[in-house]
Scaffold this motif. Structure first.
Motif, short mmCIF file in Angstrom:
data_model
loop_
_atom_site.label_atom_id
_atom_site.label_comp_id
_atom_site.label_asym_id
_atom_site.label_seq_id
_atom_site.Cartn_x
_atom_site.Cartn_y
_atom_site.Cartn_z
N TYR A 131 158.50 77.38 20.33
CA TYR A 131 159.32 78.15 19.39
C TYR A 131 159.60 77.35 18.12
CZ TYR A 131 163.24 80.94 17.63
OH TYR A 131 164.08 81.70 16.84
N PHE A 132 160.13 76.14 18.27
CA PHE A 132 160.46 75.32 17.10
C PHE A 132 159.23 74.59 16.57
CE2 PHE A 132 164.54 75.64 19.37
CZ PHE A 132 165.33 76.13 18.35
N GLY A 133 158.33 74.21 17.49
CA GLY A 133 157.14 73.49 17.06
C GLY A 133 156.22 74.32 16.19
N SER A 134 156.11 75.62 16.50
CA SER A 134 155.24 76.47 15.69
C SER A 134 155.78 76.61 14.27
CB SER A 134 155.09 77.85 16.35
OG SER A 134 156.36 78.48 16.49
N VAL A 135 157.09 76.80 14.14
CA VAL A 135 157.68 76.89 12.80
C VAL A 135 157.57 75.55 12.09
CG1 VAL A 135 159.79 77.38 11.50
CG2 VAL A 135 159.26 78.69 13.56
N GLY A 136 157.84 74.47 12.85
CA GLY A 136 157.72 73.14 12.26
C GLY A 136 156.30 72.84 11.80
N GLY A 137 155.32 73.25 12.61
CA GLY A 137 153.92 73.03 12.24
C GLY A 137 153.55 73.77 10.96
N LEU A 138 154.02 75.00 10.83
CA LEU A 138 153.75 75.77 9.60
C LEU A 138 154.42 75.12 8.39
CD1 LEU A 138 154.14 79.45 10.89
CD2 LEU A 138 152.02 78.29 10.24
N SER A 139 155.64 74.60 8.60
CA SER A 139 156.34 73.95 7.50
C SER A 139 155.61 72.68 7.07
CB SER A 139 157.77 73.61 7.93
OG SER A 139 158.49 73.00 6.88
N ILE A 140 155.13 71.90 8.04
CA ILE A 140 154.38 70.69 7.71
C ILE A 140 153.08 71.04 6.98
CG2 ILE A 140 153.09 68.76 8.70
CD1 ILE A 140 155.21 68.66 10.92
N LEU A 141 152.39 72.06 7.47
CA LEU A 141 151.14 72.48 6.83
C LEU A 141 151.38 72.94 5.39
CD1 LEU A 141 148.10 73.03 7.17
CD2 LEU A 141 148.70 75.32 8.01
N PHE A 142 152.47 73.69 5.19
CA PHE A 142 152.82 74.14 3.84
C PHE A 142 153.12 72.95 2.93
CE2 PHE A 142 156.23 75.29 0.83
CZ PHE A 142 155.56 76.25 0.09
N GLY A 143 153.89 71.99 3.47
CA GLY A 143 154.23 70.81 2.67
C GLY A 143 153.02 69.98 2.31
N GLY B 48 159.71 70.25 8.77
CA GLY B 48 158.79 70.50 9.87
C GLY B 48 158.87 69.45 10.95
N VAL B 49 158.96 68.17 10.55
CA VAL B 49 159.07 67.09 11.52
C VAL B 49 160.36 67.22 12.31
CG1 VAL B 49 159.33 64.59 11.78
CG2 VAL B 49 157.61 65.51 10.22
N GLN B 50 161.47 67.54 11.63
CA GLN B 50 162.75 67.69 12.32
C GLN B 50 162.72 68.86 13.31
OE1 GLN B 50 165.52 68.05 9.05
NE2 GLN B 50 165.98 65.86 9.06
N LEU B 51 162.12 69.99 12.90
CA LEU B 51 162.02 71.12 13.82
C LEU B 51 161.17 70.77 15.03
CD1 LEU B 51 161.52 74.10 11.32
CD2 LEU B 51 163.47 73.73 12.84
N PHE B 52 160.08 70.05 14.82
CA PHE B 52 159.22 69.66 15.93
C PHE B 52 159.98 68.74 16.89
CE2 PHE B 52 156.02 66.98 17.97
CZ PHE B 52 155.19 67.95 18.50
N MET B 53 160.71 67.76 16.37
CA MET B 53 161.48 66.86 17.22
C MET B 53 162.59 67.60 17.96
SD MET B 53 159.98 64.06 17.09
CE MET B 53 161.21 63.20 18.08
#
Length: 330
Positions: free
Chosen positions: A230-242, A274-279
Motif C-alpha cells: 500500500y505505502f510502497g507502491s505510492v512511495g515507488g511512484l513518488s520516487i520515480l516521479f522525482g 517516496g523513501v519515507q513512504l516506503f520505510m
C-alpha cells in the motif's frame, strides 16, 4: 452431510423471474432452510420466494453486503451457503462447496466459475475484468483464490463471525476474500458451473462502475493487510516521479546550461517523500507480522485451555457417584 445444519442465504433485488427456480433447486437438493434477504424489490421477488418455500426478510438498508450482514442475524445453523438469486449457479454444486467444511479442511469455500465457464455466461469485458481483479488480488494480498468475485460460497458460521464485515454493495465478495487472508481463515476453492443469466432477468451489476469500486476496495484494504504494498507502491511512484524530474533538470543544466531551481526542489521532495513512504510501509508490515504472530499464539493458547477444560470436565463426570473425600485427621 447433515443438511439440517445448513442455511442457504440468497440476497435479492428484483429477481422475480428467477428466484422461484433457485429456491426450488435447493429444496430439491435437500436444503430446506432457505433464507431470502431482499433489498426492497419493486417486483414480486418476495412473494415468489415465499410461495416456493423460502423464509423472506426485507433488508433495513439496501446493498448486497448489507444483506449478508443482516442475514446472519436470522441464521443459527453451523454452516451457510451464500448464492445469488439470478439462476446462474447450479444448486447441485452446493454439496461440493460444503464438503471441505464438513471434512474440516476449510472454514470458507469459494466456488470458482472460471474453470467451467460457459462461453455465453460472461462477456469478454467481464472476463477481462475478472482476470484483472484476481491478478491484482494475488499480487496485493499474496493468495490465489481463483475467482474472488464468485457469488457462490460456503462458510462455517464461526468463521464469518470473525470477519467483521463492513462492505455494503458488490464489494462484499472482495471483502470476504481479503478478510479471509487477513484473519488466516482456512479457505478452499472448488470448481463450479456458471451458466448464462436468463434473458428475462436483468443484471444489477455495472461492469465499469462496480469494477472500479472493487479495484479501489482491493487497494484500500491493502492498508491493513499488506501495508508494504500500500505505502510502497505510492512511495515507488513518488520516487520515480522525482527521478524523472531530476533527470530533466540535470539534462537541461549540462546540455543547455539552464537551471531549474524550483523543479530541483520538487524532485528532491518527491524522492524523499517516496523513501519515507516506503520505510513507513516496511515498519507497518513488521508491526502487522508481529501482531499476527501474537494473535496466533493467543488463539493456540485459548484452544489448548479449552481442550484441557473439556478433559477435566469429562474426568469429573466419570467419577463414581457417592465418592467422598475422607479427612485423615478425623
Amino acid at each position: 452431510m447433515a443438511l439440517d445444519d445448513v442455511c442457504v442465504l440468497i440476497p435479492t433485488f428484483n429477481e422475480a423471474p428467477t428466484i422461484g427456480s433457485v429456491v426450488d433447486g435447493f429444496i430439491d437438493q435437500g436444503y430446506t432452510n432457505v433464507l431470502v434477504i431482499d433489498g426492497g424489490s419493486t417486483d414480486d421477488t418476495q412473494a415468489v420466494a415465499a410461495a416456493h418455500g423460502a423464509r423472506v426478510i426485507e433488508q433495513r438498508r439496501s446493498g448486497k453486503g448489507q444483506a449478508v450482514r443482516e442475514g446472519l442475524e436470522y441464521i443459527d445453523t453451523e454452516y451457510i451457503v451464500l448464492v445469488d438469486g439470478d439462476s446462474t449457479y447450479d444448486p447441485a454444486d452446493a454439496d461440493q462447496l460444503l464438503e471441505p467444511l464438513f471434512e474440516g479442511r476449510a472454514d470458507h469455500v469459494i466456488g470458482n466459475r472460471l474453470v467451467q465457464l460457459d462461453d455465453e455466461a460472461m462477456s469478454r469485458l467481464n472476463r477481462f475484468g475478472n482476470q484483472l481483479i484476481n491478478s491484482a488480488f494475488t499480487m496485493i494480498h499474496g493468495r490465489d483464490f481463483g475467482d474472488i468475485l464468485s457469488g457462490y460460497r460456503a462458510f462455517a458460521r464461526d468463521s464469518l463471525d470473525q470477519l467483521q464485515l463492513s462492505a455494503d454493495g458488490f464489494t462484499i465478495e472482495t471483502e470476504l476474500a481479503v478478510a479471509s487472508v487477513k484473519h488466516q481463515i482456512p479457505t478452499a476453492v472448488v470448481p463450479i458451473e456458471y451458466t448464462p443469466r436468463p434473458s428475462e432477468s436483468e443484471t444489477n451489476l455495472d461492469p465499469i462502475r462496480d469494477g472500479g469500486r472493487i479495484i479501489h476496495a482491493l487497494y484500500s484494504m491493502a492498508r491493513r493487510n499488506n501495508p508494504l504494498f500500500y505505502f510502497g507502491s505510492v512511495g515507488g511512484l513518488s520516487i520515480l516521479f522525482g527521478i524523472s524530474i531530476g533527470a530533466f533538470v540535470g539534462y537541461d543544466w549540462f546540455i543547455h546550461h539552464v537551471s531549474h531551481e524550483a523543479l530541483a526542489v520538487v524532485s528532491a521532495f518527491a524522492i524523499l517523500l517516496g523513501v519515507q513512504l516506503f520505510m513507513f510501509g516496511v515498519l507497518s508490515d513488521m508491526v502487522i507480522a508481529v501482531n499476527r504472530e501474537h494473535t496466533r499464539q493467543v488463539q493456540a493458547l485459548a484452544t489448548q485451555l479449552q481442550e484441557e477444560s473439556s478433559d477435566t470436565t469429562e474426568e469429573t463426570s466419570e467419577t463414581p457417584e457417592g465418592t467422598q473425600t475422607i479427612d485423615a485427621g478425623n
